[in-house]
Design an enzyme around this catalytic site. Structure first.
Site, mmCIF file in Angstrom:
data_model
loop_
_atom_site.group_PDB
_atom_site.id
_atom_site.type_symbol
_atom_site.label_atom_id
_atom_site.label_comp_id
_atom_site.label_asym_id
_atom_site.label_seq_id
_atom_site.Cartn_x
_atom_site.Cartn_y
_atom_site.Cartn_z
ATOM 1 N N MET A 121 30.416 78.325 5.222
ATOM 2 C CA MET A 121 29.079 77.774 5.009
ATOM 3 C C MET A 121 28.957 76.422 5.700
ATOM 4 O O MET A 121 28.096 75.609 5.359
ATOM 5 C CB MET A 121 28.778 77.654 3.514
ATOM 6 N N HIS A 138 39.285 75.036 6.539
ATOM 7 C CA HIS A 138 38.682 75.983 7.476
ATOM 8 C C HIS A 138 39.487 76.054 8.772
ATOM 9 O O HIS A 138 39.670 77.135 9.343
ATOM 10 C CB HIS A 138 37.248 75.564 7.806
ATOM 11 N N GLN A 173 23.831 83.054 -2.945
ATOM 12 C CA GLN A 173 24.936 82.762 -3.858
ATOM 13 C C GLN A 173 24.811 81.414 -4.553
ATOM 14 O O GLN A 173 25.751 80.951 -5.184
ATOM 15 C CB GLN A 173 26.274 82.886 -3.131
ATOM 16 N N ASP A 221 39.545 80.420 -2.967
ATOM 17 C CA ASP A 221 38.501 81.216 -3.615
ATOM 18 C C ASP A 221 39.093 82.579 -3.970
ATOM 19 O O ASP A 221 38.729 83.615 -3.406
ATOM 20 C CB ASP A 221 37.295 81.356 -2.694
ATOM 21 N N GLN A 264 36.791 85.463 -5.150
ATOM 22 C CA GLN A 264 36.047 85.952 -3.994
ATOM 23 C C GLN A 264 36.926 86.855 -3.144
ATOM 24 O O GLN A 264 36.497 87.938 -2.717
ATOM 25 C CB GLN A 264 35.554 84.775 -3.164
ATOM 26 N N SER A 290 34.546 71.562 0.839
ATOM 27 C CA SER A 290 33.405 70.841 1.393
ATOM 28 C C SER A 290 32.765 69.941 0.346
ATOM 29 O O SER A 290 32.122 68.937 0.679
ATOM 30 C CB SER A 290 32.368 71.837 1.929
#
Length: 324
Positions: free
Chosen positions: A51, A58, A85, A175, A178, A211
């Site tokens: 995102m 990342h 989301q 995550d 997820q 983030s």
């Protein structure tokens, strides 16, 4: 890396693939059609979904994608803040958007292309009527705290899989729920894409990179370190051969103390779960488990987890980054 493709400038001043003028990678694309117009790589196409607001976590995913794709493959990074989301009252509007810096980080880590589509490109005609349901697993832990979050996440992941058409997709262990849901979706719906997990990247003090860490003040950052300390305390208990209740208790003691800190850590959940379906472990310690935590420090909600191995063997190395 794939050979450079001609580009032109987008309204934001970034390069986007066209048949006209050369530029250096990574190339910014704003539509799936632009990606599909490029030659399919001789090797594998690897996808890293983000995102935006890229950080070292990342970058570690992108570097692993580069290694998996190989010199003949292609690494595509997507940057898309998915409105589906985010629930009511969450930080959709203030979620950081830093495309200029994201392009630099993605390129340095080995990306060939950054696909940064608009909301209209991903959801033409508005929010989709048909969505992917996360099922019962999507209602546990994060799903209980953020109703509908995982339905929105799986819908955009499925959409990006179709738009990018990767051979392999990489997701961070941070995550963990997820990751488990994406794996289940790929298996249940026969996507035919390999899913690779990459260990959590941590700051030098142990805080899981996110983030949202940029929202933390210095004092809040210091308080937030209780999350990783709690997980390591639970990991140590598991390595000593203690039972699941004792593992949870060891982690909970750290969080209970942090609840009286300045600023306090406000616990959402602490759970020891089966990594396949995120059901709570209540009996004997299984071969694999995940110790997961979510808490709020100030106005920032943070999550973290550690995979645990069954005792008496040692627990796996927690992640990149030093243990505090």
């Amino acid at each position: 890396m794939t050979a450079p493709h001609p580009t032109t400038a987008t309204p934001g001043g970034h390069p986007a693939a066209t048949p006209d003028a050369p530029s250096a990678p990574p190339f910014l694309l704003t539509t799936a059609a632009a990606l599909h117009a490029l030659p399919r790589p001789a090797g594998r196409r690897a996808l890293v979904m983000t995102m935006g607001a890229l950080h070292e976590g990342h970058a570690s995913l992108i570097r692993e994608a580069r290694a998996l794709a190989g010199p003949e493959g292609q690494v595509v990074v997507t940057v898309f803040v998915n409105p589906l989301q985010f629930g009511a009252g969450e930080d959709l509007d203030r979620y950081p958007r830093t495309l200029e810096a994201d392009l630099d980080i993605a390129g340095s880590a080995g990306a060939d292309h950054v696909l940064a589509p608009s909301v209209d490109e991903v959801y033409p005609g508005g929010a989709p009527e048909v969505r992917i349901s996360a099922g019962p697993m999507g209602e546990r832990l994060e799903g209980a705290s953020r109703p509908g979050h995982f339905d929105g996440m799986l819908t955009v992941v499925g959409k990006m899989f179709h738009l990018v058409r990767p051979d392999v997709a990489l997701f961070g262990q941070k995550d963990a729920q997820q990751l488990a849901l994406v794996r289940r979706m790929v298996r249940d719906l026969a996507f035919g894409i390999e899913i690779v997990a990459v260990p959590t990247a941590r700051e030098s003090d142990g805080l899981a990179r996110s983030s949202r860490n940029r929202y933390l003040s210095e004092d809040e950052h210091r308080s937030a370190l209780a999350l990783s300390r709690a997980l390591y305390a639970g990991q140590d208990a598991a390595a000593r051969g203690e039972d699941p209740a004792s593992v949870r208790a060891a982690a909970r003691r750290v969080l209970d103390e942090a609840a009286h800190g300045a600023p306090p850590v406000v616990l959402d959940y602490l759970a020891l779960v089966d990594p396949a379906d995120f059901t709570e472990i209540t009996g004997a310690f299984p071969a694999e488990a995940v110790l997961a935590v979510a808490a709020r420090v100030g106005t920032t909600r943070l999550i973290d987890n550690l995979p645990l191995a069954s005792a008496p063997g040692p627990a796996p190395s927690p992640a990149s980054g030093a243990r505090p």
